[in-house]
Write a protein that holds these residues in place. Structure first.
Motif, PDB file in Angstrom:
ATOM      1  N   LYS A  69      -5.272   7.027   5.008  1.00 54.95           N
ATOM      2  CA  LYS A  69      -4.165   7.845   4.721  1.00 54.95           C
ATOM      3  C   LYS A  69      -2.635   7.486   4.684  1.00 54.95           C
ATOM      4  CE  LYS A  69      -3.170  12.647   5.487  1.00 54.95           C
ATOM      5  NZ  LYS A  69      -3.832  13.969   5.146  1.00 54.95           N
ATOM      6  N   ILE A  70      -2.046   7.616   3.596  1.00 58.94           N
ATOM      7  CA  ILE A  70      -0.369   7.300   3.932  1.00 58.94           C
ATOM      8  C   ILE A  70       0.021   8.573   3.437  1.00 58.94           C
ATOM      9  CG2 ILE A  70       1.325   5.869   2.811  1.00 58.94           C
ATOM     10  CD1 ILE A  70      -0.800   3.739   2.446  1.00 58.94           C
ATOM     11  N   THR A  71       1.075   9.141   4.166  1.00 61.72           N
ATOM     12  CA  THR A  71       1.857  10.119   3.814  1.00 61.72           C
ATOM     13  C   THR A  71       3.573   9.813   3.987  1.00 61.72           C
ATOM     14  OG1 THR A  71       2.052  11.426   6.055  1.00 61.72           O
ATOM     15  CG2 THR A  71       0.558  11.978   4.314  1.00 61.72           C
ATOM     16  N   ILE A  72       4.187  10.198   2.975  1.00 61.27           N
ATOM     17  CA  ILE A  72       5.703   9.996   3.024  1.00 61.27           C
ATOM     18  C   ILE A  72       6.403  11.460   2.584  1.00 61.27           C
ATOM     19  CG2 ILE A  72       7.487   9.012   1.266  1.00 61.27           C
ATOM     20  CD1 ILE A  72       5.552   6.896   0.463  1.00 61.27           C
ATOM     21  N   PHE A  90       1.353  10.846  -5.631  1.00 63.90           N
ATOM     22  CA  PHE A  90       2.140   9.392  -5.513  1.00 63.90           C
ATOM     23  C   PHE A  90       3.625   9.813  -6.468  1.00 63.90           C
ATOM     24  CE2 PHE A  90       4.048   5.439  -6.356  1.00 63.90           C
ATOM     25  CZ  PHE A  90       4.308   5.016  -5.174  1.00 63.90           C
ATOM     26  N   ALA A  91       3.421  10.471  -7.375  1.00 62.52           N
ATOM     27  CA  ALA A  91       4.521  10.735  -8.548  1.00 62.52           C
ATOM     28  C   ALA A  91       5.653  11.450  -7.597  1.00 62.52           C
ATOM     29  CB  ALA A  91       4.169  11.498  -9.850  1.00 62.52           C
ATOM     30  N   LYS A  92       5.463  12.372  -7.186  1.00 64.96           N
ATOM     31  CA  LYS A  92       6.371  13.057  -6.145  1.00 64.96           C
ATOM     32  C   LYS A  92       6.964  12.278  -4.914  1.00 64.96           C
ATOM     33  CE  LYS A  92       7.161  17.455  -3.705  1.00 64.96           C
ATOM     34  NZ  LYS A  92       6.270  18.448  -3.104  1.00 64.96           N
ATOM     35  N   ALA A  93       5.945  11.566  -4.314  1.00 60.52           N
ATOM     36  CA  ALA A  93       6.402  10.704  -3.285  1.00 60.52           C
ATOM     37  C   ALA A  93       7.419   9.683  -3.511  1.00 60.52           C
ATOM     38  CB  ALA A  93       5.254  10.162  -2.354  1.00 60.52           C
ATOM     39  N   ALA A 149       0.683  -1.162  -0.170  1.00 54.62           N
ATOM     40  CA  ALA A 149      -0.116   0.068   0.206  1.00 54.62           C
ATOM     41  C   ALA A 149       0.945   1.307   0.159  1.00 54.62           C
ATOM     42  CB  ALA A 149      -1.088   0.051   1.197  1.00 54.62           C
ATOM     43  N   VAL A 150       1.873   1.183   0.780  1.00 51.93           N
ATOM     44  CA  VAL A 150       2.771   2.365   0.878  1.00 51.93           C
ATOM     45  C   VAL A 150       3.458   2.705  -0.568  1.00 51.93           C
ATOM     46  CG1 VAL A 150       4.901   3.133   1.913  1.00 51.93           C
ATOM     47  CG2 VAL A 150       3.393   1.916   3.144  1.00 51.93           C
ATOM     48  N   CYS A 151       3.863   1.418  -1.356  1.00 53.76           N
ATOM     49  CA  CYS A 151       4.366   1.711  -2.571  1.00 53.76           C
ATOM     50  C   CYS A 151       3.535   1.764  -3.732  1.00 53.76           C
ATOM     51  CB  CYS A 151       5.404   0.395  -2.957  1.00 53.76           C
ATOM     52  SG  CYS A 151       6.489  -0.001  -1.491  1.00 53.76           S
ATOM     53  N   SER A 152       2.142   1.664  -3.268  1.00 54.37           N
ATOM     54  CA  SER A 152       1.125   1.792  -4.345  1.00 54.37           C
ATOM     55  C   SER A 152       1.071   0.612  -5.349  1.00 54.37           C
ATOM     56  CB  SER A 152       1.281   3.150  -5.184  1.00 54.37           C
ATOM     57  OG  SER A 152       0.404   3.992  -4.949  1.00 54.37           O
ATOM     58  N   LEU A 153       1.725  -0.452  -4.794  1.00 51.60           N
ATOM     59  CA  LEU A 153       1.687  -1.726  -5.517  1.00 51.60           C
ATOM     60  C   LEU A 153       0.221  -2.616  -5.399  1.00 51.60           C
ATOM     61  CD1 LEU A 153       5.229  -3.112  -5.125  1.00 51.60           C
ATOM     62  CD2 LEU A 153       4.075  -2.278  -7.258  1.00 51.60           C
ATOM     63  N   VAL A 154      -0.199  -2.157  -4.192  1.00 51.68           N
ATOM     64  CA  VAL A 154      -1.541  -2.779  -3.720  1.00 51.68           C
ATOM     65  C   VAL A 154      -2.570  -1.373  -3.458  1.00 51.68           C
ATOM     66  CG1 VAL A 154      -2.714  -3.655  -1.639  1.00 51.68           C
ATOM     67  CG2 VAL A 154      -0.542  -4.630  -2.391  1.00 51.68           C
ATOM     68  N   GLN A 155      -3.736  -1.493  -4.021  1.00 46.86           N
ATOM     69  CA  GLN A 155      -4.659  -0.519  -3.903  1.00 46.86           C
ATOM     70  C   GLN A 155      -5.157  -0.607  -2.482  1.00 46.86           C
ATOM     71  OE1 GLN A 155      -7.614  -0.403  -6.766  1.00 46.86           O
ATOM     72  NE2 GLN A 155      -8.275   1.761  -6.281  1.00 46.86           N
ATOM     73  N   LYS A 156      -5.076   0.413  -1.337  1.00 48.11           N
ATOM     74  CA  LYS A 156      -5.737   0.546  -0.435  1.00 48.11           C
ATOM     75  C   LYS A 156      -7.248   0.564  -0.422  1.00 48.11           C
ATOM     76  CE  LYS A 156      -3.903   4.941   0.516  1.00 48.11           C
ATOM     77  NZ  LYS A 156      -5.381   6.041   0.167  1.00 48.11           N
ATOM     78  N   THR A 157      -7.901   0.027   0.589  1.00 51.81           N
ATOM     79  CA  THR A 157      -9.368   0.367   0.689  1.00 51.81           C
ATOM     80  C   THR A 157      -9.955   1.557   1.330  1.00 51.81           C
ATOM     81  OG1 THR A 157      -9.657  -2.173   0.951  1.00 51.81           O
ATOM     82  CG2 THR A 157     -11.573  -0.791   1.470  1.00 51.81           C
ATOM     83  N   SER A 158      -9.045   1.962   2.252  1.00 51.68           N
ATOM     84  CA  SER A 158      -9.254   3.294   2.963  1.00 51.68           C
ATOM     85  C   SER A 158      -7.972   3.623   3.967  1.00 51.68           C
ATOM     86  CB  SER A 158     -10.581   3.345   3.797  1.00 51.68           C
ATOM     87  OG  SER A 158     -10.324   2.479   4.840  1.00 51.68           O
TER      88      SER A 158
END
Ligand code: ADP
Ligand code: ADP
Length: 227
Positions: free
Chosen positions: A60-63, A72-75, A49-58
């Motif tokens: 919030k993730i901040t990097i 995500f492109a910037k993160a 989920a952090v790497c956007s390889l898994v689509q989270k259901t709900s």
């Protein structure tokens, strides 16, 4: 701001399985952090989920303060990822694999080549640079993925079970290498493991996950005092 902050993260897979049940997690900059838990606990799902390889259901993730839903492109520029499965083209040359990665992150060949030489040398792969990746041993393939993940100088390195299936001697040298980049380059490191020994010998802070819930979140030092 933390390197990584997770709030209320849930994941329900398509088959209805609740893999993550609303987890919260903060990892501070410069930390060496372990996500420890048995197989099936939800470690890979969390990292995915952090790497956007898994689509989270709900949730919030901040990097480094960047909301991954917004940008995500910037993160992703802050992020280096070493997945559990070998996901490079085995028929490509070792050097080309790390240089291609640099290309994805907009590095010029002039910057990329010395960086590749340093990383592959430090990881014991420089001699193998012109061979195809399929000729490497399992431990070397794992180190190739570490070199690749570090090419663009990420501030946060995420490794999913980096030493699974690696023999004890190589495991020790990988630990030494990870310690060094955490200490000398200040790279924040998060790894998943199901070995308590690995977490305690490497990491400063630890979260224990089981059945999709974080059941402990503490310093390794405090945890060891209890045992
Ligand atoms: P997502 O919701 O993240 O897109 P999916 O539910 O679509 O994930 O599944 C992604 C892939 O994982 C599928 O190819 C599926 O076959 C595989 N998969 C299904 N069940 C499991 C399982 N229990 N453990 C690991 N992988 C699985
Ligand atoms: P860990 O990394 O801690 O071993 P995972 O995050 O891979 O755990 O998996 C957590 C749970 O989610 C497991 O029960 C696993 O079988 C299930 N799971 C993983 N991927 C999928 C999928 N694509 N579809 C359905 N269930 C999955």
């Amino acid at each position: 701001e933390p390197a990584l902050s997770i709030r209320g993260l849930t994941k329900v897979y398509d088959n209805g399985f609740h893999a993550l049940k609303g987890i919260d997690l903060d990892v501070q900059q410069g930390d060496f952090f372990a996500l420890l838990g048995p197989n099936g606990a939800g470690k890979s799902t969390t990292l995915g989920a952090v790497c956007s390889l898994v689509q989270k259901t709900s949730g919030k993730i901040t990097i480094f303060g960047i909301d991954t839903d917004r940008d995500f492109a910037k993160a992703k520029y802050q992020l280096g990822v070493v997945p559990q499965e070998f996901n490079f083209n085995q028929f490509e040359k070792v050097l080309d694999i790390v240089l291609a990665q640099a290309g994805y992150y907009g590095m010029t060949r002039r910057e990329a080549l010395p960086r590749a030489e340093k990383l592959l040398t430090d990881l014991g792969l420089w001699d193998k640079r012109n061979g195809s990746a399929r000729m490497l041993s399992g431990g070397m393939k794992r180190r190739l993925m570490i070199a690749r993940a570090l090419m663009h100088r990420p501030k946060l390195l995420i490794l999913d079970e980096p030493t699974a299936g690696v023999d004890i001697e190589l495991r020790r040298s990988m630990w030494e290498y990870l310690r060094r980049i955490n200490r000398d380059e200040g790279t924040t490191i998060i790894l998943t493991t199901h070995y308590l020994e690995e977490a305690e010998s490497l990491c400063r802070n630890i979260a224990i996950i089981n059945h999709g819930d974080i059941i402990r979140n503490t310093s390794v030092r405090a945890l060891l005092k209890e045992l």
